[in-house]
Design a protein around this motif. Structure first.
Motif, short mmCIF file in Angstrom:
data_model
loop_
_atom_site.label_atom_id
_atom_site.label_comp_id
_atom_site.label_asym_id
_atom_site.label_seq_id
_atom_site.Cartn_x
_atom_site.Cartn_y
_atom_site.Cartn_z
N THR A 125 4.01 -20.91 -35.66
CA THR A 125 4.32 -20.35 -34.34
C THR A 125 3.12 -19.70 -33.67
O THR A 125 3.21 -19.28 -32.51
CB THR A 125 5.44 -19.30 -34.45
OG1 THR A 125 5.01 -18.23 -35.31
CG2 THR A 125 6.72 -19.91 -35.02
N LYS A 126 2.00 -19.60 -34.36
CA LYS A 126 0.84 -18.93 -33.79
C LYS A 126 0.20 -19.80 -32.70
O LYS A 126 0.16 -21.01 -32.80
CB LYS A 126 -0.19 -18.62 -34.88
CG LYS A 126 0.30 -17.67 -35.95
CD LYS A 126 0.68 -16.31 -35.39
CE LYS A 126 1.09 -15.35 -36.48
NZ LYS A 126 1.48 -14.03 -35.94
N LYS A 127 -0.31 -19.11 -31.69
CA LYS A 127 -0.98 -19.80 -30.58
C LYS A 127 -2.48 -19.51 -30.66
O LYS A 127 -2.89 -18.35 -30.67
CB LYS A 127 -0.42 -19.34 -29.24
CG LYS A 127 -0.96 -20.13 -28.05
CD LYS A 127 -0.23 -19.74 -26.77
CE LYS A 127 -0.69 -20.59 -25.59
NZ LYS A 127 0.05 -20.26 -24.35
N ASN A 151 0.28 -24.93 -31.81
CA ASN A 151 0.18 -24.45 -30.44
C ASN A 151 -1.27 -24.07 -30.13
O ASN A 151 -1.80 -23.12 -30.71
CB ASN A 151 1.10 -23.24 -30.27
CG ASN A 151 1.40 -22.93 -28.83
OD1 ASN A 151 0.70 -23.39 -27.93
ND2 ASN A 151 2.42 -22.13 -28.58
N TYR A 152 -1.90 -24.80 -29.21
CA TYR A 152 -3.32 -24.61 -28.95
C TYR A 152 -3.64 -24.55 -27.46
O TYR A 152 -2.95 -25.16 -26.64
CB TYR A 152 -4.14 -25.79 -29.52
CG TYR A 152 -4.08 -25.96 -31.01
CD1 TYR A 152 -5.04 -25.39 -31.84
CD2 TYR A 152 -3.07 -26.73 -31.60
CE1 TYR A 152 -5.01 -25.58 -33.21
CE2 TYR A 152 -3.03 -26.91 -32.97
CZ TYR A 152 -4.00 -26.34 -33.78
OH TYR A 152 -3.96 -26.52 -35.13
N TYR A 196 2.09 -28.43 -29.07
CA TYR A 196 1.96 -28.03 -27.67
C TYR A 196 0.49 -27.69 -27.44
O TYR A 196 -0.01 -26.69 -27.98
CB TYR A 196 2.85 -26.84 -27.35
CG TYR A 196 2.80 -26.44 -25.88
CD1 TYR A 196 3.48 -27.19 -24.91
CD2 TYR A 196 2.05 -25.36 -25.46
CE1 TYR A 196 3.43 -26.84 -23.58
CE2 TYR A 196 1.99 -25.00 -24.13
CZ TYR A 196 2.68 -25.76 -23.19
OH TYR A 196 2.62 -25.42 -21.86
N VAL A 216 -2.54 -15.66 -26.29
CA VAL A 216 -2.82 -16.27 -27.60
C VAL A 216 -2.85 -15.21 -28.70
O VAL A 216 -3.04 -14.03 -28.44
CB VAL A 216 -4.15 -17.06 -27.59
CG1 VAL A 216 -4.12 -18.14 -26.52
CG2 VAL A 216 -5.35 -16.14 -27.40
N ASP A 217 -2.67 -15.67 -29.93
CA ASP A 217 -2.70 -14.78 -31.09
C ASP A 217 -4.10 -14.64 -31.68
O ASP A 217 -4.41 -13.66 -32.35
CB ASP A 217 -1.75 -15.30 -32.18
CG ASP A 217 -0.31 -15.30 -31.71
OD1 ASP A 217 0.24 -14.21 -31.51
OD2 ASP A 217 0.25 -16.41 -31.54
#
Length: 359
Positions: A125-127, A151-152, A196, A216-217
């Motif tokens: 789930t980290k972006k 997720n990037y 994504y 973002v993380d």
């Protein structure tokens, strides 16, 4: 239910010396811990893996009267240290079957109701924002994607060039002339479900350029602009964002920089100033050839892998990265590795970390 040692936990029993070495790779590194054993302890260790708690208690106490308290103490200690588990208590979520070879690695990090499946979901789930999709950036993207990160935000203004192919294995002859971000977006989408990926054809020149990554993380700064790290550093301080300043290379030498964690580490500017101040040999650089500094593929992959390992530790939230306020240097010629640690209050420090530590 059978009690067993957790996956990847190394256990070496020496009955002659009456000792056992137990090692959890992520937590202990290559060292582990050696424990002295009584006769009861030896029997307990030997039975773990093919016996239930009740079976161990019954057999060992039968051979050693009045030993139940010691047996309970040993097994309780092994559970508390995350050395053992009950077989079948944690089963890989079928929805995570793609990562069934990775998930057991998280067993030693389980704590407080967070099991290995939850750790994997947390990663997924980290972006992540990647600024600079060249040798190091692409290497990190490949490895994070393999670990399940989906997720990037990819930022780079470059297109794939022929010379990139010697160091950047994700690109092919067919990609020459295409945007690096577009090629990497396709790579991620081909490798991972529900990916994504947003791409930006952008050369970062100002802090205002980074408003696109406010959510973002983690930021990975892996571009080669002359002021990029400083811009990212200032943005991260202002917005309390964590940053991996990835790495640097020059021929057969590599350098892995520490993660920047707001309030927990020096800024990249402070670290670079320390490295310059700590230089053992000073003078004027005389080799001023106009060649473009580059590297060989194995150096890029090596330092990209080390940087990724630090990122994964951070993203799990279960273990602290090792390279906080530490810079790792690698030379491939003699396989030399050295670490320089930046003191909390070195004389030239003027970053916010010093102020936080002085409160």
């Amino acid at each position: 239910m059978v009690i067993r040692f957790k996956p990847y936990t190394r256990v070496t029993l020496n009955k002659e010396t009456r000792e056992v070495l137990i090692n959890r790779p992520l937590i202990d590194g290559n060292v582990g811990q050696i424990f002295d054993l009584t006769d009861i302890g030896i029997e307990v260790i030997e039975m773990i893996g093919n016996s239930s708690y009740e079976d161990i208690m019954s057999k060992v106490s039968r051979n050693n009267p009045n030993s139940k308290d010691e047996i309970k103490e040993i097994i309780s200690f092994l559970f508390n240290e995350n050395y053992i588990e009950v077989l079948g208590e944690v089963i890989t979520d079928p929805a995570l079957a793609l990562y069934s070879r990775i998930i057991p690695l998280w067993a030693e990090l389980e704590s407080g109701g967070t099991d290995r499946n939850e750790i994997q979901r947390r990663l997924m789930t980290k972006k992540i924002a990647v600024i600079g999709c060249g040798t190091i950036g692409a290497s990190i993207i490949a490895k994070l994607t393999s670990m399940g990160v989906q997720n990037y935000v990819l930022i780079d203004s470059d297109v794939v060039e022929e010379t990139n192919l010697t160091r950047q294995p994700l690109f092919s002859l067919q990609d020459i002339g295409n945007k690096k971000t577009s090629v990497l977006k396709q790579f991620i989408s081909d490798r991972i479900l529900n990916a994504y990926v947003k791409t930006y054809d952008l050369y970062v020149e100002n802090i205002s350029d980074l408003t696109i990554i406010n959510d973002v993380d983690l930021i990975i700064s892996s571009g080669d602009g002359p002021n990029l790290d400083k811009i990212v550093n200032n943005y991260a301080e202002q917005h309390q964002k964590s940053v991996c300043f990835a790495a640097a290379y020059n021929g057969h030498n590599g350098k892995v920089l520490p993660l920047y964690l707001p309030g927990k580490s020096h800024t990249i500017e402070c670290i670079n100033n320390y490295l310059q101040d700590d230089n053992r040999f000073t003078g004027t650089h005389k080799n001023m050839n106009d060649f473009i500094i580059s590297t060989v593929p194995y150096i890029g992959e090596m330092i990209g892998s080390i940087a990724t390992a630090e990122i994964i530790k951070f993203l799990t939230g279960q273990i602290e990265p090792f390279l906080i306020n530490k810079v790792l240097f690698v030379n491939i010629s003699k396989y030399e590795v050295s670490i320089v640690e930046i003191p909390e209050n070195w004389k030239g420090c003027s970053c916010s970390y010093k102020m936080v530590k002085s409160i």
